[in-house]
Design a protein around this motif. Structure first.
Motif, PDB file in Angstrom:
ATOM      1  N   GLU A  60       0.828  -1.210   0.000  1.00 17.96           N
ATOM      2  CA  GLU A  60       0.000   0.000   0.000  1.00 17.96           C
ATOM      3  C   GLU A  60       0.863   1.262   0.000  1.00 17.96           C
ATOM      4  O   GLU A  60       0.535   2.249  -0.664  1.00 17.96           O
ATOM      5  N   ILE A  61       1.972   1.237   0.739  1.00 15.93           N
ATOM      6  CA  ILE A  61       2.889   2.383   0.774  1.00 15.93           C
ATOM      7  C   ILE A  61       3.451   2.634  -0.617  1.00 15.93           C
ATOM      8  O   ILE A  61       3.446   3.765  -1.116  1.00 15.93           O
ATOM      9  N   GLU A  66       3.729   5.668  -5.785  1.00 17.67           N
ATOM     10  CA  GLU A  66       3.661   5.620  -7.255  1.00 17.67           C
ATOM     11  C   GLU A  66       2.491   6.454  -7.775  1.00 17.67           C
ATOM     12  O   GLU A  66       2.612   7.128  -8.789  1.00 17.67           O
ATOM     13  N   ALA A  67       1.362   6.431  -7.079  1.00 19.35           N
ATOM     14  CA  ALA A  67       0.198   7.218  -7.499  1.00 19.35           C
ATOM     15  C   ALA A  67       0.502   8.713  -7.493  1.00 19.35           C
ATOM     16  O   ALA A  67      -0.012   9.469  -8.324  1.00 19.35           O
ATOM     17  N   GLU A  68       1.335   9.133  -6.568  1.00 24.37           N
ATOM     18  CA  GLU A  68       1.714  10.551  -6.479  1.00 24.37           C
ATOM     19  C   GLU A  68       2.935  10.889  -7.332  1.00 24.37           C
ATOM     20  O   GLU A  68       3.409  12.013  -7.321  1.00 24.37           O
TER      21      GLU A  68
END
Length: 117
Positions: free
Chosen positions: A12-13, A18-20
């Motif tokens: 999750e981290i 990666e999403a940001e």
């Protein structure tokens, strides 16, 4: 016994980072011995990985353990095929840095590397 933070939380981290779009391409270089055992050669072996650079605060820079030009590099652990050591170097934007220290975060998601030019 593994930490309760490892596994799903580490994933999750990494997904949140990666999403940001925080991580970018880095290269860790390890010198390995190859060739003939009686006439070995040392070869630089690059290991691509993802991570980012961060600066130490002025309070952290003591001039001895953490020097003025030292940088903190975070490497996404799952993006690196090997465990970094102080014998390796890391390339940040084409500039090679020696690795002074390495530690892993409690979730096992990141390697925190102290790097020096």
């Amino acid at each position: 016994m593994a930490s309760i933070l490892q596994g799903e939380i580490a994933a999750e981290i990494v997904a949140a980072l990666e999403a940001e779009r925080v991580p970018y391409a880095l290269t860790l270089v390890r010198q390995e011995t190859g060739g003939d055992p009686w006439d070995p050669i040392i070869v630089d072996v690059p290991y691509d990985c993802r991570g980012w650079r961060d600066d130490y605060s002025l309070d952290e820079r003591d001039g001895t353990l953490i020097q003025q030009d030292d940088v903190r590099v975070f490497i996404i652990a799952s993006s690196l095929a090997i465990e970094p050591t102080t014998a390796d170097t890391i390339s940040l934007a084409g500039v090679s840095h020696s690795i002074v220290s390495v530690k892993r975060d409690p979730a096992g998601a990141l390697w925190e590397v102290q790097a020096r030019r």
